[in-house]
Scaffold this motif. Structure first.
Motif, PDB file in Angstrom:
ATOM      1  N   MET A  37       0.000   7.376  -6.292  1.00 39.94           N
ATOM      2  CA  MET A  37      -1.434   7.067  -6.433  1.00 39.94           C
ATOM      3  C   MET A  37      -2.220   7.757  -5.312  1.00 39.94           C
ATOM      4  SD  MET A  37      -1.555   3.060  -7.349  1.00 39.94           S
ATOM      5  CE  MET A  37      -0.426   2.317  -8.502  1.00 39.94           C
ATOM      6  N   ARG A  94       0.837  -1.193   0.000  1.00 34.04           N
ATOM      7  CA  ARG A  94       0.000   0.000   0.000  1.00 34.04           C
ATOM      8  C   ARG A  94       0.875   1.247   0.000  1.00 34.04           C
ATOM      9  NH1 ARG A  94      -3.503  -1.096   4.511  1.00 34.04           N
ATOM     10  NH2 ARG A  94      -4.645  -2.588   3.218  1.00 34.04           N
ATOM     11  N   PRO A 110      -6.656  -5.488  -7.010  1.00 34.61           N
ATOM     12  CA  PRO A 110      -5.982  -6.593  -7.711  1.00 34.61           C
ATOM     13  C   PRO A 110      -5.335  -7.591  -6.753  1.00 34.61           C
ATOM     14  CG  PRO A 110      -5.439  -4.503  -8.747  1.00 34.61           C
ATOM     15  CD  PRO A 110      -6.216  -4.172  -7.512  1.00 34.61           C
ATOM     16  N   TRP A 118      -8.053   0.936  -6.478  1.00 29.07           N
ATOM     17  CA  TRP A 118      -8.313   0.291  -7.772  1.00 29.07           C
ATOM     18  C   TRP A 118      -7.132  -0.473  -8.313  1.00 29.07           C
ATOM     19  CZ3 TRP A 118     -12.334  -1.400  -9.851  1.00 29.07           C
ATOM     20  CH2 TRP A 118     -13.556  -0.724  -9.720  1.00 29.07           C
ATOM     21  N   ARG A 119      -5.937   0.143  -8.193  1.00 26.72           N
ATOM     22  CA  ARG A 119      -4.794  -0.412  -8.914  1.00 26.72           C
ATOM     23  C   ARG A 119      -3.876  -1.248  -8.045  1.00 26.72           C
ATOM     24  NH1 ARG A 119      -2.480   4.397 -11.988  1.00 26.72           N
ATOM     25  NH2 ARG A 119      -0.949   2.840 -12.622  1.00 26.72           N
ATOM     26  N   ALA A 120      -4.036  -1.152  -6.720  1.00 26.36           N
ATOM     27  CA  ALA A 120      -3.181  -1.990  -5.864  1.00 26.36           C
ATOM     28  C   ALA A 120      -4.026  -2.926  -4.987  1.00 26.36           C
ATOM     29  CB  ALA A 120      -2.293  -1.106  -4.984  1.00 26.36           C
ATOM     30  N   GLU A 121      -4.935  -2.360  -4.194  1.00 23.01           N
ATOM     31  CA  GLU A 121      -5.606  -3.193  -3.194  1.00 23.01           C
ATOM     32  C   GLU A 121      -6.533  -4.230  -3.827  1.00 23.01           C
ATOM     33  OE1 GLU A 121      -5.681  -0.274   0.681  1.00 23.01           O
ATOM     34  OE2 GLU A 121      -7.239  -0.042  -0.820  1.00 23.01           O
ATOM     35  N   ALA A 170       2.402   1.835  -3.357  1.00 21.62           N
ATOM     36  CA  ALA A 170       1.449   2.421  -4.298  1.00 21.62           C
ATOM     37  C   ALA A 170       1.331   3.925  -4.059  1.00 21.62           C
ATOM     38  CB  ALA A 170       0.087   1.757  -4.160  1.00 21.62           C
ATOM     39  N   SER A 215      -3.538 -11.525 -11.360  1.00 22.66           N
ATOM     40  CA  SER A 215      -2.242 -11.085 -11.867  1.00 22.66           C
ATOM     41  C   SER A 215      -1.229 -12.225 -11.780  1.00 22.66           C
ATOM     42  CB  SER A 215      -1.780  -9.890 -11.032  1.00 22.66           C
ATOM     43  OG  SER A 215      -0.404  -9.952 -10.803  1.00 22.66           O
ATOM     44  N   TRP A 232      -8.158   6.582  -4.380  1.00 22.24           N
ATOM     45  CA  TRP A 232      -8.868   5.746  -5.346  1.00 22.24           C
ATOM     46  C   TRP A 232      -7.911   4.877  -6.133  1.00 22.24           C
ATOM     47  CZ3 TRP A 232     -13.529   4.186  -5.397  1.00 22.24           C
ATOM     48  CH2 TRP A 232     -14.551   5.006  -4.877  1.00 22.24           C
ATOM     49  N   GLY A 233      -6.793   5.495  -6.526  1.00 21.93           N
ATOM     50  CA  GLY A 233      -5.794   4.761  -7.301  1.00 21.93           C
ATOM     51  C   GLY A 233      -5.269   3.576  -6.508  1.00 21.93           C
TER      52      GLY A 233
END
Lengths: 214, 224
Positions: free
Chosen positions: B130, B122, B142, B137-140, B125, B217, B133-134
């Motif tokens: 980020m 986290r 996935p 969406w893009r780390a947590e 990210a 992923s 929101w980023g």
């Protein structure tokens, strides 16, 4: 929707009798499931190759709807409590076996070696060291199995063995919401009480965890 | 009755041409079943994913959300369906009961998944610039995806299996065969219906296994 409190007051005796039947139908399978999953889990730990097929079978069993499984057993065991209890036992296995395996897996190697070094044989090490350490994870599984078993039993009423499910179906047939609500609320209450008791059992069985949690 | 007889009976029922036409035919009942399950699962996923991700991301209200979800698990779906059908006879209450059944596993797994993301990941990210929101969406999400999918799968199987009960108060779906067969003591009907529901549940399992391969992923798949 109006709740007819008078009806509930007049029927406490039948409701509590059905609640007792309900608990028996729901919890005996969890007990049987635990008795089966302990040796099965041990075997899976010991022979790792056994675990994948056991897991697949229990996952498929879990996918079979309870009503369908009741139907399958009805021709072997008839309109008897066993017809509800055997499927519920099978369901409980799909939660309990993985938890027993994970629980035993949570025993760290140094702990195991320390027990061996203290002169514990395999059986004594299992009973005195490994199983106690596995208790929290095993009980977590028992809680899920017990709560879902309690709410599933009601469907058994379709084959005449449903505990409080009787009041749910009766209330539906008579278009009498009070009876359905009373039975459903009782089922939730039974599940919550059982869950709380299991948490208590876990605390009693793992006195060493108390200081750490606080 | 032996297992072999059951298979024979099921096969005879499945291959009878009468089973493949009209309102009580398998295609129509299957579509009804998929419709009940699909709509319920869709709403449950909207509720469970949103709440689970928000609570997991902010870390606030987690205990409350998980407790409520666990209590909801104890609610007998059978009672809920029959109760609201007595009050208002339409398919909507049945769907509401199925949504109530499906939300808890999705909610709890999404929450646990997002909550359990390694704080270092986290931080990384955030360090990459980020925003809240980023990060979500893009780390947590996935990273939490394996657990989220597991929750969705549990719910999907429970919904597909439980949608059978919709037939009891007189709606359609594959449960029709089981309930009608039971009422008419037509055993073949019961076994045939049971077979279809089980087959559908197994297909759902397989679909989720395939989905897992597609969307997780590769980095995560290797690690686990």
């Amino acid at each position: 929707m109006d709740i007819d409190w008078g009806w509930i007051g007049e029927h406490t005796d039948t409701l509590s009798a059905n609640a007792v039947t309900h608990l028996r139908l729901a919890l005996l399978p969890v007990l049987f499931g635990l008795l089966i999953s302990l040796p099965l889990g041990l075997a899976c730990r010991r022979w790792g190759r056994l675990y994948a097929p056991v897991l697949t079978v229990s996952n498929i069993l879990y996918a079979i709807p309870s009503i369908a499984l009741f139907m399958v057993f009805i021709q072997y065991t008839g309109l008897e409590p066993a017809t509800v209890m055997i499927p519920l036992t099978l369901y409980s296995l799909s939660v309990l076996v993985p938890n027993v395996v994970d629980g035993l897996g949570s025993v760290s190697e140094p702990v195991r070696q320390a027990a061996t070094a203290m002169g514990f044989g395999t059986l004594r090490r299992l009973v005195r060291v490994e199983l106690p350490i596995a208790v929290p994870i095993v009980i977590a599984g028992v809680r899920v199995a017990a709560v879902s078993s309690i709410s599933l039993v009601a469907i058994g009423q379709l084959i005449g063995q449903g505990g409080l499910g009787y009041d749910i179906i009766r209330g539906y047939q008579l278009q009498f919401p009070t009876q359905i609500v009373a039975a459903s609320v009782l089922i939730v209450a039974l599940a919550l009480i059982t869950d709380a008791l299991l948490v208590l059992v876990q605390r009693l069985l793992t006195p060493w965890a108390r200081g750490r949690a606080a | 009755m032996t297992v072999w007889n059951q298979i024979e009976l099921t096969w005879a029922w499945l291959t009878a041409s009468a089973q493949w036409h009209g309102e009580d035919g398998i295609p129509h009942r299957l579509l009804e079943h998929l419709y009940y399950s699909g709509v319920s699962l869709l709403f449950a996923a909207l509720i469970g994913l949103t709440l689970g991700a928000l609570v997991g991301h902010t870390g606030r209200g987690g205990f409350l959300a998980v407790s409520v979800a666990n209590i909801a698990r104890a609610i007998p779906t059978f009672g809920l369906i029959l109760l609201i059908v007595v009050i208002d006879y339409s398919i909507v209450p049945v769907l509401v009961a199925l949504v109530a059944l499906a939300v808890p596993p999705i909610l709890v797994n999404t929450y646990e998944g997002v909550r359990g993301v390694d704080p270092d990941a986290r931080d990384a990210a955030r360090g990459m610039g980020m925003t809240g929101w980023g990060v979500l969406w893009r780390a947590e999400i996935p990273i939490a995806l394996p657990l989220i999918l597991l929750g969705l799968r549990t719910s999907a199987i429970q919904v597909v299996a439980t949608a059978t009960i919709a037939a009891y108060p007189g709606f359609g779906g594959l449960g029709r065969y089981i309930i009608d067969g039971l009422a008419r003591k037509d055993y073949q009907l019961v076994v045939g219906g049971t077979f279809l529901v089980v087959a559908l549940a197994v297909l759902v399992q397989l679909a989720f296994a395939a989905l897992r391969r597609l969307v997780i992923s590769p980095g995560l798949a290797r690690a686990s």
